[in-house]
Design a protein around this motif. Structure first.
Motif, PDB file in Angstrom:
ATOM      1  N   GLY A   1      28.134  39.946  21.148  1.00 31.18           N
ATOM      2  CA  GLY A   1      27.920  39.445  19.800  1.00 31.18           C
ATOM      3  C   GLY A   1      26.998  38.254  19.684  1.00 31.18           C
ATOM      4  N   TYR A   2      26.267  37.927  20.739  1.00 34.88           N
ATOM      5  CA  TYR A   2      25.334  36.807  20.694  1.00 34.88           C
ATOM      6  C   TYR A   2      23.999  37.239  20.094  1.00 34.88           C
ATOM      7  CZ  TYR A   2      28.189  33.697  23.595  1.00 34.88           C
ATOM      8  OH  TYR A   2      29.185  32.888  24.059  1.00 34.88           O
ATOM      9  N   PHE A   3      23.366  36.313  19.365  1.00 38.82           N
ATOM     10  CA  PHE A   3      21.981  36.481  18.960  1.00 38.82           C
ATOM     11  C   PHE A   3      21.138  35.968  20.122  1.00 38.82           C
ATOM     12  CE2 PHE A   3      18.008  34.947  17.181  1.00 38.82           C
ATOM     13  CZ  PHE A   3      17.633  36.001  16.347  1.00 38.82           C
ATOM     14  N   VAL A   4      20.373  36.861  20.769  1.00 35.43           N
ATOM     15  CA  VAL A   4      19.658  36.524  21.996  1.00 35.43           C
ATOM     16  C   VAL A   4      18.161  36.462  21.714  1.00 35.43           C
ATOM     17  CG1 VAL A   4      19.164  37.194  24.373  1.00 35.43           C
ATOM     18  CG2 VAL A   4      21.440  37.614  23.408  1.00 35.43           C
ATOM     19  N   SER A   5      17.558  35.310  22.029  1.00 32.78           N
ATOM     20  CA  SER A   5      16.109  35.138  21.921  1.00 32.78           C
ATOM     21  C   SER A   5      15.521  35.044  23.321  1.00 32.78           C
ATOM     22  CB  SER A   5      15.772  33.867  21.143  1.00 32.78           C
ATOM     23  OG  SER A   5      16.191  33.968  19.795  1.00 32.78           O
ATOM     24  N   GLN A   6      14.352  35.669  23.500  1.00 39.33           N
ATOM     25  CA  GLN A   6      13.771  35.716  24.838  1.00 39.33           C
ATOM     26  C   GLN A   6      12.430  35.001  24.890  1.00 39.33           C
ATOM     27  OE1 GLN A   6      14.289  38.999  27.338  1.00 39.33           O
ATOM     28  NE2 GLN A   6      15.691  40.094  25.996  1.00 39.33           N
TER      29      GLN A   6
ATOM     30  N   SER B   1      17.245  40.215  32.277  1.00 37.74           N
ATOM     31  CA  SER B   1      17.327  41.172  31.167  1.00 37.74           C
ATOM     32  C   SER B   1      18.707  41.816  31.087  1.00 37.74           C
ATOM     33  CB  SER B   1      16.251  42.253  31.316  1.00 37.74           C
ATOM     34  OG  SER B   1      14.955  41.695  31.243  1.00 37.74           O
ATOM     35  N   THR B   2      19.283  42.134  32.244  1.00 33.03           N
ATOM     36  CA  THR B   2      20.623  42.725  32.260  1.00 33.03           C
ATOM     37  C   THR B   2      21.648  41.735  31.730  1.00 33.03           C
ATOM     38  OG1 THR B   2      20.077  44.141  34.142  1.00 33.03           O
ATOM     39  CG2 THR B   2      22.416  43.729  33.724  1.00 33.03           C
TER      40      THR B   2
ATOM     41  N   VAL C   1      28.689  38.923  35.390  1.00 31.76           N
ATOM     42  CA  VAL C   1      28.401  38.032  34.254  1.00 31.76           C
ATOM     43  C   VAL C   1      29.633  37.896  33.376  1.00 31.76           C
ATOM     44  CG1 VAL C   1      27.036  37.735  32.150  1.00 31.76           C
ATOM     45  CG2 VAL C   1      25.925  38.486  34.259  1.00 31.76           C
ATOM     46  N   GLU C   2      30.262  39.016  33.056  1.00 26.15           N
ATOM     47  CA  GLU C   2      31.453  38.978  32.211  1.00 26.15           C
ATOM     48  C   GLU C   2      32.585  38.204  32.880  1.00 26.15           C
ATOM     49  OE1 GLU C   2      32.102  43.101  31.635  1.00 26.15           O
ATOM     50  OE2 GLU C   2      30.657  43.293  29.986  1.00 26.15           O
TER      51      GLU C   2
ATOM     52  N   GLU D   1      24.328  40.163  24.368  1.00 22.73           N
ATOM     53  CA  GLU D   1      24.131  40.910  23.121  1.00 22.73           C
ATOM     54  C   GLU D   1      25.360  41.745  22.797  1.00 22.73           C
ATOM     55  OE1 GLU D   1      20.566  43.128  23.705  1.00 22.73           O
ATOM     56  OE2 GLU D   1      19.257  41.497  23.044  1.00 22.73           O
ATOM     57  N   ASP D   2      25.925  42.387  23.823  1.00 25.59           N
ATOM     58  CA  ASP D   2      27.113  43.210  23.622  1.00 25.59           C
ATOM     59  C   ASP D   2      28.321  42.371  23.214  1.00 25.59           C
ATOM     60  OD1 ASP D   2      25.631  45.402  24.297  1.00 25.59           O
ATOM     61  OD2 ASP D   2      26.381  45.560  26.351  1.00 25.59           O
TER      62      ASP D   2
END
Length: 291
Positions: free
Chosen positions: A31-36, A21-22, A156-157, A28-29
């Protein structure tokens, strides 16, 4: 149409409680469209939909875990099908030690999706086995055992960057052996052969990112030669990794506490790798702020 960045649809997966989730919030931050938790077949349909001329989506990522097994198809099969359709999926796999996962589940009073009425440890072991093939195919593996939420975001970044498809990514990660070796490192070097600034008057309170410590560490006999040999060795290994299709490599450099020697050497190795110009290089200090 998908942009060059979104031509690499992102699959975020790994062990339950590993920090999925993190990681999703990081994308998301960005700019991705995130589907779960989409079923495998719907992931394929979403990618095709995002690739259409009418799509408003520029970048797309999917968070999926072992619960997707309830539907037809497998995650590994989905990844292969994405490649067959001409895309270049980026797979991020998050994991942690069993004791850490158990503590995380206990803190939120949740059962593991594969617990099946048995112990939490049994559920975690089943999940490791089920996801082993996906882990082997992952571009980046992050062990979140010793990471805070903020550290995980930085990891992650640092590991992902902007996902250019035509360059190798190298993460140089300093760490302290007393906190455990990073399980997500592909290669580990030990710099405890160098004198420890911790015992030098006036240097203990500084870190390897500070000039006095960096100068002290890198001026020691054998230090600069070590940095050069590490970079030379990595150059050869990176060519081999690239030939084998591995574009994301994590190099761990450790000392006792992860404050001084490993930090200074990691910065020096990172600087030399950046000078090559053909790599995407990130330097990460896992234990810099730990006591």
């Amino acid at each position: 149409m998908l942009s060059q960045a979104a031509a690499r649809p992102v699959i975020i997966t790994g062990l339950s409680g590993g920090g999925l989730s993190t990681a999703a919030k990081v994308f998301e931050d960005k700019g991705y469209f995130v589907s779960q938790n989409l079923p495998p077949q719907l992931i394929l349909e979403m990618i095709d939909l995002a690739a259409s001329d009418e799509s408003p989506v520029d970048r797309i990522a999917f968070v999926t875990d072992v619960r997707a097994r309830m539907f037809n198809g497998s995650l590994l099969g989905t990844i292969e099908e994405i490649k067959a359709r001409g895309y270049d999926p980026f797979v991020l796999f998050l994991e942690a030690r069993d004791d850490v996962l158990i503590r995380r589940f206990d803190s939120v009073r949740r059962t593991h999706p594969l617990q099946l009425g048995e112990t939490l440890h049994a559920g975690i072991e089943r999940e490791r086995i089920e996801l082993a093939d996906v882990r082997d195919r992952a571009d980046v593996i992050i062990d979140t055992s010793n990471l805070s939420v903020h550290d995980l975001r930085r990891a992650v970044e640092a590991s992902v960057g902007e996902l250019p498809a035509d360059r190798q990514h190298v993460t140089v990660e300093s760490f302290g052996f007393k906190h455990g070796s990073p399980r997500d490192a592909d290669i580990i070097f030990d710099v405890r052969f160098l004198p420890n600034p911790y015992w030098v008057e006036g240097l203990r309170q500084f870190r390897g990112t500070d000039e006095p410590v960096a100068q002290y560490v890198l001026s020691q006999p054998g230090a600069s030669e070590f940095v050069d040999k590490v970079v030379e060795l990595l150059a050869s290994m990176l060519r081999g990794y690239r030939h084998e299709g591995k574009d994301f490599v994590t190099v761990g450099i450790g000392c006792t506490g992860g404050h001084h020697r490993s930090v200074a050497v990691s910065e020096a190795v990172g600087d030399k790798l950046k000078q090559r110009g053909d790599l995407e290089v990130r330097v990460l200090h896992r234990d810099l702020d730990r006591s």
